[in-house]
Structure formats: structure tokens, C-alpha cells
Scaffold this active site. Structure first.
Site, PDB file in Angstrom:
ATOM      1  N   ASP A   1      27.632 -21.922  61.476  1.00  0.00           N
ATOM      2  CA  ASP A   1      28.293 -21.562  60.212  1.00  0.00           C
ATOM      3  C   ASP A   1      28.284 -20.037  60.019  1.00  0.00           C
ATOM      4  OD1 ASP A   1      25.619 -21.161  59.571  1.00  0.00           O
ATOM      5  OD2 ASP A   1      25.706 -22.209  57.661  1.00  0.00           O
TER       6      ASP A   1
ATOM      7  N   ASP B   1      26.724 -17.696  58.382  1.00  0.00           N
ATOM      8  CA  ASP B   1      25.509 -16.876  58.467  1.00  0.00           C
ATOM      9  C   ASP B   1      24.585 -17.349  59.584  1.00  0.00           C
ATOM     10  OD1 ASP B   1      24.843 -19.181  56.934  1.00  0.00           O
ATOM     11  OD2 ASP B   1      23.128 -18.176  56.042  1.00  0.00           O
TER      12      ASP B   1
ATOM     13  N   ASP C   1      22.866 -20.058  60.289  1.00  0.00           N
ATOM     14  CA  ASP C   1      21.592 -20.763  60.124  1.00  0.00           C
ATOM     15  C   ASP C   1      21.754 -22.263  60.355  1.00  0.00           C
ATOM     16  OD1 ASP C   1      22.886 -21.363  57.720  1.00  0.00           O
ATOM     17  OD2 ASP C   1      21.197 -20.851  56.437  1.00  0.00           O
TER      18      ASP C   1
ATOM     19  N   SER D   1      26.604 -19.035  52.958  1.00  0.00           N
ATOM     20  CA  SER D   1      26.479 -20.055  53.997  1.00  0.00           C
ATOM     21  C   SER D   1      27.850 -20.612  54.383  1.00  0.00           C
ATOM     22  CB  SER D   1      25.507 -21.144  53.536  1.00  0.00           C
ATOM     23  OG  SER D   1      25.140 -21.947  54.620  1.00  0.00           O
TER      24      SER D   1
END
Length: 572
Positions: free
Chosen positions: A312, A314, A316, A152
Site C-alpha cells: 500500500d 506507505d 506497511d 495508508s
């Protein structure tokens, strides 16, 4: 070696003598022969597989993320899948995606080849894809599960491994516990079954995904749009958006969905456009932090942008920046963006007659009550879950089966949002689309999103929130965090921030049918609250604060007074 525990001494020797551990890894370990403290940190335990999977610093060692810890976790997962789904018709399958971090492609391929070694079809994306696309693809391809390699918004030295169930949601505790039990039975690297890439492809156990799956995801996100007219109107066409993917997986899908919906003026921060595992332009690739938007703000001033968005690594989590009444860019908190999106989405659905009678909004226990108040105004039911989008995903699946509620929106204060039921995880691609659509709609009414936020405060109350955290790394840090929690649990305060503490909610006891979790929430007589929660993914203790004031100044004063008092005790 006197400073090392016996476990560390034994485990280091086992790695050095293991024929399955390559020479490069052994050399890395030998380089720390004269640094017992470093070896202790790397080996004092096995990297913990929590409900979210693995997350840790990259490197050699049992308490690090590397191809061996990834291989062992995947072997345990494969045994779990074969035990649960082995009797089903056809081979079980797992979709795998990864972000732009160091070793993400290598760890993704390692997981795929171990699954293949266990007779499970690995469906692998060849280059970086977002976490929400992984969640969508598990559902779309009717797979048995999913894996995404990401840490993340953690710093560059970290990576992680998240596991998803057949619904496309992250494993919830009862599922994770079964996977953990299987991982613990994998007692050596020799027990990890693995094919070569060539063998896996030849046997049809390694399948590469591509354009068709990408387009299906973009279409699913675009379908959630509630007012295409707002974008195609003259003012909607004029709206200027600056976007930064912060060197991550959002670059392609966010641009594609905005383009598909008809946004014409989207400017990408050039220095942050390309994948970069070191995230070299930011201290932290986290859209919760103002510093991550420094370059976006500069570009925003140059082009006269109405809204800046960032995702961010990834993709999400999504953060948004808008201009206040003084014309200065301000970063909206996750709670503020959530409140704006709930208001926009529910008002549009109501206007078009598409808001279900049994509409539900789901939020977490540390998320502001402002969004809940707005949702209830539109007749929606609001439900609370523990922190972690997996619990929101679990509720969505329950609704689908029971028909009791129709899921409309779910969110958490940490910049995670989902509208629509195509996925079971937070989606920054969707959130980017929705908040830009809202900005276009309100621009058509002569308002900025900041004006809308001010109107919501006037109508529903001045809700303000704040998050403080303390990073406490390593073995000592874990002990300190536990000590802070036990101190607050055994000596609860009578008063905080000038208000009486009316109720203490200890979620370790499993309140309101929720799973047990080490979280303490203190409800104050004036409607404020604060909450202590050790992070499940980082070496941090997080402290959340929420107040409601008569005016913005009143709320700001209350918030400062409360957070100063609480943090003084935490730091003591």
C-alpha cells in the site's frame, strides 16, 4: 446560514478573521458561502486526534487535514515532548517521514518547523519513505519520537498524521490521551510556534536524513531472512516475482531488499511504479482488494510469475497473489498469508535450532485462529491484542524488558506483518521478502504456496474468514455506527448461522487486561465467531467472520450462512 450549528458559524468567522490563516485558505472557505452543508461538515468539530493520530479529508476547515490542523497537533505534541523529556540531557528529537499523497511533503515540513520552533530537533526524510522505516529510524537514531504523514490505503482525498513514541511504536491510548490534552490547550493558530526553514537549518533544529539511514533499514530487514540457501538454490534463482508498489513508498525498499537477498527475476508493474497522489490506475490503493492486482496479474501471466506482491502507499501492508491448482491467480487473505509465513518461519527456525524456547507469536482479536494453531504446534505461545499494530509493538517492548517471551512474529488480518524486533510497526518490506523467500523454499520442494496452504488446511483444519464493512460518512454516519453498536450490545442474538451464541465479549469493558475499546465479539457453539468494530481510521463499521469446517466446502457454506444472517441485521 440557518442549516449550520452555532459552533460552525463562529469557527468559520474565526478562520476568516484570523491573520495567521492565509488568503488562499480564506478564499476556499468563501467559495462555500452558499453551501452551508459543506461548511457544517468542515467545521462541526475539530478533526479528532485518535490513538493513531489524525486522519481526514484534505481541505480548509477544523474537521479537515491542512497545515493549520497539522501545525496545531504538532504544537500540542511538542509541548508534551518538552514536558516529558525537557529535563533530559541534550535536545529531544523527532524523526519525520511521509508517503506519496497530496500535501504529504508540505505537512511533513510544517510539522518539522513547528517542532524546531519549540526547540526540538526535527530529523526529516527529504522524499517519500515507508512507515516501517520511520518506526525503525526512531529506534536506530534513538529519537524521542516520530511522525509519519500518511493515510495508508485510504482514497486520494485523504491524508493523515501518525505519532510514534521513543520505542518506535504508535502511541497507545494512555500516551495519546496526554498528547490530546496538550493539543486541546492550543486554542489559536497564534499559539503555534514555528521557525522558517532557513532558521531551523541554521540552528541545527532541522536535519535531513538520507542514504545511511536507508541502508541501515534494508540491512535490518534482510537480517530477518531465515534460509538464504532457499534463494541461492537453482530453483530459488528461477522464481519469478511480480511486484506493484501501487504508486507508493514501497518501490525502492522492496526492490532493494529483494535484490540484496539475491532474487534475480523481479518484474515491476510499470504503470504503478512511480509515485502518484491520485493513485490513478486503481479504485483504491489497497492490496487487500483483488482489483488492485489487475495489472500485476496481467504482467504475471506474461512473464509466468510464481508470486505477485503488492504494497500500500506507505508500505506497511502487503498482499500476495499465487496460482491455485487450476492455474488461476488467487489473492491470499491476510490470514492465509500470515499462516503461511508463520509455518515457514517457525519451521525454518526449528530446523536450524534457532527457535527460542519462549517464542511468542502475537495476533489481534479479529485475526484467524489458524495462525495461532500452527504457532502452538511449533511450541510458541500465542497472545491476543486489540486491533492495531501499536498493541503488538507495546507487547514486544514488554517482552524486551521482562525477558518473559522472545518475539518471533506478529500480525493482523488486515495484511500487516512483522518478524524481527528492528521496528515496532507492521512492515510490508519485510513481509514481501519473507513470503518471496517462502515461495522460493517451497518451489525447491516442487510446491507452490497454494499447495502449502492446502496442506496446512489438511493438517490444522479448514479455517475461513471474511470481512464485511459498511461506509457511513459524515456526521450522520457516525451516529448510525453508534446506533448499530448499541443495538447489538443491548439486544445480543441467541443464535446466528445455525449455531447458539455461547459468549458475548464486550471489549468496551476492558477484558483480559486489554484497554477499553468499542468492539463486540460473539463466540458460537460450533467454534465460529463474528465481531463488530467501528474503524478507528475510516468512516466504516467492520464486521469480521471466522469459521472452521470439516472441508473447504463445509467451511464456505458455514461462512456464507453466518455472514448473510449477521449482515441482514446490520443493514436493517
Amino acid at each position: 446560514m440557518a442549516e449550520m450549528s452555532q459552533r460552525t458559524i463562529d469557527t468559520v468567522q474565526r478562520w476568516l478573521n484570523d491573520p495567521y490563516v492565509d488568503e488562499e485558505t480564506k478564499q476556499e472557505l468563501r467559495s462555500f458561502e452558499n453551501d452551508p452543508q459543506e461548511l457544517e461538515e468542515r467545521f462541526y468539530r475539530d478533526l479528532e486526534f485518535g490513538t493513531g493520530g489524525l486522519r481526514g479529508i484534505i481541505g480548509a476547515g477544523s474537521n479537515r487535514i491542512n497545515k493549520y490542523t497539522v501545525g496545531r497537533a504538532t504544537q500540542g505534541l511538542a509541548q508534551y515532548i518538552n514536558e516529558i523529556h525537557g529535563s533530559a540531557e541534550g535536545k529531544p528529537s523527532v524523526v519525520i517521514a511521509h508517503d506519496s499523497r497530496h500535501f504529504s511533503p508540505e505537512f511533513a515540513l510544517e510539522a518539522a518547523l513547528v517542532l524546531a520552533g519549540n526547540g526540538i530537533v526535527a530529523k526529516l526524510y527529504p522524499s517519500l519513505r515507508s512507515t516501517p522505516q520511520l518506526s525503525f529510524s526512531v529506534r536506530h537514531l534513538q529519537a524521542t519520537g516520530g511522525i509519519v504523514i500518511t493515510a495508508s490505503h485510504n482514497p486520494p482525498e485523504y491524508n493523515g498524521y501518525k505519532v510514534y513514541n521513543a520505542e518506535g511504536g504508535q502511541l497507545v491510548p494512555h500516551e495519546a490521551e496526554q498528547v490530546i490534552a496538550h493539543i486541546q490547550k492550543v486554542d489559536s493558530f497564534a499559539a503555534v510556534k514555528k521557525l522558517t526553514r532557513e532558521e531551523a537549518e541554521a540552528k541545527g533544529l532541522l536535519v535531513w536524513l538520507g542514504d545511511a539511514e536507508d541502508q541501515a533499514f534494508i540491512d535490518a530487514v534482510a537480517d530477518v531472512s531465515v534460509n538464504q540457501g532457499a534463494i541461492s538454490s537453482k530453483l530459488g534463482q528461477d522464481i519469478k516475482i511480480v511486484y506493484t508498489p501501487l504508486h507508493g513508498a514501497g518501490n525502492v525498499p522492496v526492490r532493494r531488499v529483494l535484490d540484496q537477498l539475491g532474487f534475480k527475476n523481479v518484474f515491476i508493474v510499470p504503470e504503478q511504479e512511480q509515485p502518484d497522489a491520485n493513485f490513478s490506475t486503481v479504485k483504491s490503493p489497497n492490496p487487500e482488494e483483488r482489483e488492485a492486482f489487475t495489472m500485476a496479474m496481467k504482467l504475471g501471466e506474461e512473464v509466468g510469475a510464481d508470486i505477485l506482491i503488492g504494497t500500500d502507499p506507505d508500505a506497511d501492508r502487503m498482499g500476495a497473489v499465487v496460482k491455485n491448482s487450476q492455474g488461476e491467480y488467487v489473492v491470499l487473505s491476510g490470514n492465509q498469508s500470515g499462516a503461511i509465513m508463520i509455518h515457514y518461519l517457525l519451521s525454518q527456525l526449528k530446523e536450524s535450532g534457532k527457535l527460542p524456547d519462549n517464542a511468542a507469536v502475537i495476533k489481534t482479536i479479529v485475526t484467524s485462529e489458524m495462525g495461532a494453531t500452527i504457532a502452538e504446534h511449533y511450541g510458541a505461545t500465542v497472545l491476543n491484542t486489540l486491533t492495531g499494530f501499536k498493541y503488538i509493538g507495546e507487547k514486544m517492548t514488554q517482552f524486551e524488558k521482562s525477558g518473559q517471551h522472545s518475539y518471533v512474529f506478529g500480525y493482523e488480518e488486515s495484511y500487516g506483518y512483522l518478524a524481527g524486533t528492528y521496528a515496532r510497526d507492521k512492515d510490508a518490506v519485510l513481509a514481501s521478502m519473507l513470503i518471496c523467500e517462502a515461495a522460493a523454499f517451497y518451489k525447491g520442494q516442487g510446491k507452490t504456496l497454494y499447495n502449502v496452504l492446502e496442506e496446512l488446511y489438511e493438517q490444522f483444519g479448514y479455517f475461513l474468514e471474511k470481512l464485511e464493512s459498511r461506509t457511513l460518512k459524515g456526521k450522520d454516519g457516525i451516529a448510525k455506527i453508534q446506533s448499530i453498536m448499541s443495538d447489538w450490545r443491548s439486544n445480543p442474538p441467541k443464535q446466528m448461522g445455525g449455531a447458539v451464541v455461547e459468549t458475548v465479549l464486550d471489549y468496551a469493558e476492558g477484558l483480559n487486561g486489554l484497554p477499553k475499546e468499542n468492539v463486540l465479539k460473539y463466540m458460537l457453539a460450533d467454534g465460529s465467531w463474528f465481531c463488530l468494530r467501528p474503524s478507528g481510521t475510516e468512516p466504516k463499521i467492520k464486521v469480521y467472520f471466522a469459521v472452521r469446517g470439516q472441508s473447504l466446502e463445509d467451511a464456505e457454506q458455514k461462512l456464507k450462512h453466518l455472514s448473510d444472517q449477521v449482515m441482514a441485521r446490520v443493514d436493517a
